[in-house]
Design a protein around this motif. Structure first.
Motif, short mmCIF file in Angstrom:
data_model
loop_
_atom_site.label_atom_id
_atom_site.label_comp_id
_atom_site.label_asym_id
_atom_site.label_seq_id
_atom_site.Cartn_x
_atom_site.Cartn_y
_atom_site.Cartn_z
N LEU A 205 -3.36 2.89 -6.89
CA LEU A 205 -4.26 1.89 -6.32
C LEU A 205 -3.63 1.19 -5.13
O LEU A 205 -4.30 0.93 -4.12
N CYS A 206 -2.34 0.87 -5.22
CA CYS A 206 -1.67 0.21 -4.09
C CYS A 206 -1.66 1.12 -2.86
O CYS A 206 -1.84 0.66 -1.73
N ALA A 207 -1.46 2.42 -3.09
CA ALA A 207 -1.51 3.37 -1.97
C ALA A 207 -2.91 3.41 -1.37
O ALA A 207 -3.07 3.44 -0.14
N ASN A 208 -3.94 3.40 -2.23
CA ASN A 208 -5.32 3.42 -1.74
C ASN A 208 -5.63 2.17 -0.92
O ASN A 208 -6.25 2.24 0.15
N ILE A 209 -5.23 1.01 -1.45
CA ILE A 209 -5.48 -0.25 -0.73
C ILE A 209 -4.72 -0.25 0.59
O ILE A 209 -5.27 -0.64 1.63
N GLY A 210 -3.48 0.20 0.55
CA GLY A 210 -2.69 0.24 1.77
C GLY A 210 -3.31 1.15 2.81
O GLY A 210 -3.33 0.82 4.01
N GLU A 211 -3.85 2.28 2.37
CA GLU A 211 -4.47 3.21 3.32
C GLU A 211 -5.70 2.60 3.97
O GLU A 211 -5.94 2.78 5.17
N ILE A 212 -6.49 1.86 3.18
CA ILE A 212 -7.66 1.20 3.76
C ILE A 212 -7.23 0.17 4.80
O ILE A 212 -7.79 0.10 5.90
N TYR A 213 -6.22 -0.63 4.46
CA TYR A 213 -5.75 -1.62 5.43
C TYR A 213 -5.21 -0.95 6.69
O TYR A 213 -5.40 -1.44 7.80
N MET A 214 -4.56 0.20 6.52
CA MET A 214 -4.05 0.92 7.69
C MET A 214 -5.22 1.42 8.55
O MET A 214 -5.17 1.36 9.78
N ASN A 215 -6.28 1.89 7.90
CA ASN A 215 -7.46 2.32 8.64
C ASN A 215 -8.14 1.16 9.35
O ASN A 215 -8.84 1.36 10.35
N MET A 216 -7.93 -0.05 8.83
CA MET A 216 -8.50 -1.25 9.45
C MET A 216 -7.54 -1.87 10.47
O MET A 216 -7.79 -2.95 10.98
N ASP A 217 -6.43 -1.15 10.74
CA ASP A 217 -5.40 -1.62 11.68
C ASP A 217 -4.76 -2.93 11.24
O ASP A 217 -4.31 -3.73 12.08
N GLN A 218 -4.69 -3.13 9.93
CA GLN A 218 -3.99 -4.30 9.39
C GLN A 218 -2.69 -3.79 8.74
O GLN A 218 -2.55 -3.74 7.52
N ASP A 219 -1.75 -3.41 9.63
CA ASP A 219 -0.56 -2.70 9.15
C ASP A 219 0.37 -3.57 8.30
O ASP A 219 1.07 -3.05 7.43
N THR A 220 0.38 -4.87 8.53
CA THR A 220 1.24 -5.74 7.72
C THR A 220 0.80 -5.70 6.26
O THR A 220 1.63 -5.57 5.35
N LEU A 221 -0.51 -5.81 6.05
CA LEU A 221 -1.03 -5.73 4.69
C LEU A 221 -0.87 -4.33 4.12
O LEU A 221 -0.57 -4.15 2.94
N ALA A 222 -1.07 -3.33 4.97
CA ALA A 222 -0.89 -1.95 4.52
C ALA A 222 0.53 -1.74 4.00
O ALA A 222 0.74 -1.17 2.92
N LEU A 223 1.51 -2.22 4.78
CA LEU A 223 2.91 -2.05 4.39
C LEU A 223 3.20 -2.75 3.07
O LEU A 223 3.94 -2.23 2.21
N LYS A 224 2.63 -3.94 2.89
CA LYS A 224 2.82 -4.69 1.65
C LYS A 224 2.42 -3.85 0.44
O LYS A 224 3.16 -3.76 -0.56
N TYR A 225 1.27 -3.19 0.53
CA TYR A 225 0.79 -2.42 -0.62
C TYR A 225 1.50 -1.08 -0.74
O TYR A 225 1.69 -0.58 -1.85
N PHE A 226 1.91 -0.50 0.37
CA PHE A 226 2.67 0.74 0.29
C PHE A 226 4.03 0.51 -0.39
O PHE A 226 4.51 1.35 -1.15
N ILE A 227 4.62 -0.65 -0.11
CA ILE A 227 5.89 -0.98 -0.76
C ILE A 227 5.69 -1.18 -2.25
O ILE A 227 6.50 -0.75 -3.08
N LYS A 228 4.58 -1.83 -2.63
CA LYS A 228 4.27 -2.00 -4.05
C LYS A 228 4.04 -0.64 -4.71
O LYS A 228 4.42 -0.42 -5.86
N SER A 229 3.40 0.27 -3.95
CA SER A 229 3.19 1.61 -4.47
C SER A 229 4.52 2.32 -4.70
O SER A 229 4.73 2.98 -5.73
N LEU A 230 5.42 2.15 -3.76
CA LEU A 230 6.75 2.76 -3.88
C LEU A 230 7.48 2.23 -5.11
O LEU A 230 8.11 2.99 -5.86
N GLU A 231 7.39 0.93 -5.33
CA GLU A 231 8.05 0.33 -6.50
C GLU A 231 7.49 0.88 -7.80
O GLU A 231 8.23 1.15 -8.75
#
Length: 261
Positions: A205-231
């Motif tokens: 889910l964190c990867a999915n949310i991060g991908e949506i934020y990346m598609n919305m050009d909100q990379d700071t939020l995208a990175l936040k969720y990608f890091i949570k996905s990694l954890e």
């Protein structure tokens, strides 16, 4: 591409009023079937045979489930009719016979509803929704997912609710105009995943949310969720997926050194 985890067959219901654990393997189950004198027990054994065949032979899975449906109908065993149709639908689904899968699941759903087994009603609504999702019929998929969501909420089935919220988020995540709704549903599912301590779902889910934020050009939020996905995916086979997403964010920002790392 969004990572979809529909959990189509999440938490199989092993319905065995008589203990079939003593019988291991197809030969033993077939002998148990021949020796059984009670028709409802025979139905249960056929369903177990169908379930066992799921790992090796989908056609055999179908044949056992069909026999179970016919016998259960003959003796009026409603629980058996419902469960047998559930497994028959799975057999059809695995063989790509989606129309037949939906028909069997609809029959199973109606029977589960008649006996008040709402957990399996929610399950089969979700399964049917997944078929329509695979066929890109998002309107029908959403219709069935919402029914599954409603029932899962009523019976407080947290795992089922988490799965179906994720599925609804997947539909809304297909179009930029509904990204906000996708995030809304994904966040609801994420909260339940955290309650259940389900790291696989949390990471997905964190990867999915991060991908949506990346598609919305909100990379700071995208990175936040990608890091949570990694954890959540740490030391699992999914860890490289999270790392790849993080690398993409840094590549977009021009920080190539960190991206390569």
């Amino acid at each position: 591409m969004r990572i979809l985890s529909f959990i189509l067959f999440y938490a199989f219901l092993f319905f065995n009023p008589v203990s079939l654990r003593a019988f291991e393997g197809e030969d033993s189950l077939q002998k148990a079937f021949r020796d059984a004198t009670i028709d409802t027990v025979k139905v249960e054994i056929l369903i177990t045979l169908s379930q066992e065949a799921m790992n090796s032979d989908f056609k055999k899975m179908e044949l056992y489930a069909e026999q179970a449906v016919k016998l259960a109908q003959k003796v009026g065993y409603r629980q058996g009719i419902a469960q047998a149709n559930r497994y028959l639908g799975l057999a059809y689904y695995f063989q790509g016979a989606y129309g037949e899968a939906v028909d069997s699941w609809q029959q199973g759903l109606n029977m589960f509803d008649s006996i008040g087994d709402m957990a399996n009603v929610a399950r089969l609504y979700s399964n049917i929704g997944a078929v329509y999702y695979n066929q890109s019929d998002d309107v029908k998929a959403l219709e069935y997912y919402i029914q599954s969501q409603r029932i899962a909420e009523e019976i407080q089935d947290t795992a089922r609710l988490m799965a179906v919220l994720n599925n609804i988020g997947a539909i809304y995540g297909k179009k930029s105009v509904t990204y906000d709704k996708a995030i809304e549903y994904d966040l609801k599912a994420l909260k339940l995943g955290e309650v259940l301590k389900d790291n696989l779902t949390i990471g997905t889910l964190c990867a999915n949310i991060g991908e949506i934020y990346m598609n919305m050009d909100q990379d700071t939020l995208a990175l936040k969720y990608f890091i949570k996905s990694l954890e959540a995916h740490k030391d699992t086979e999914n860890e490289p997926v999270a790392l790849r997403f993080i690398g993409q964010v840094y590549m977009r920002s021009g920080d190539y050194k960190i991206a390569i790392q």
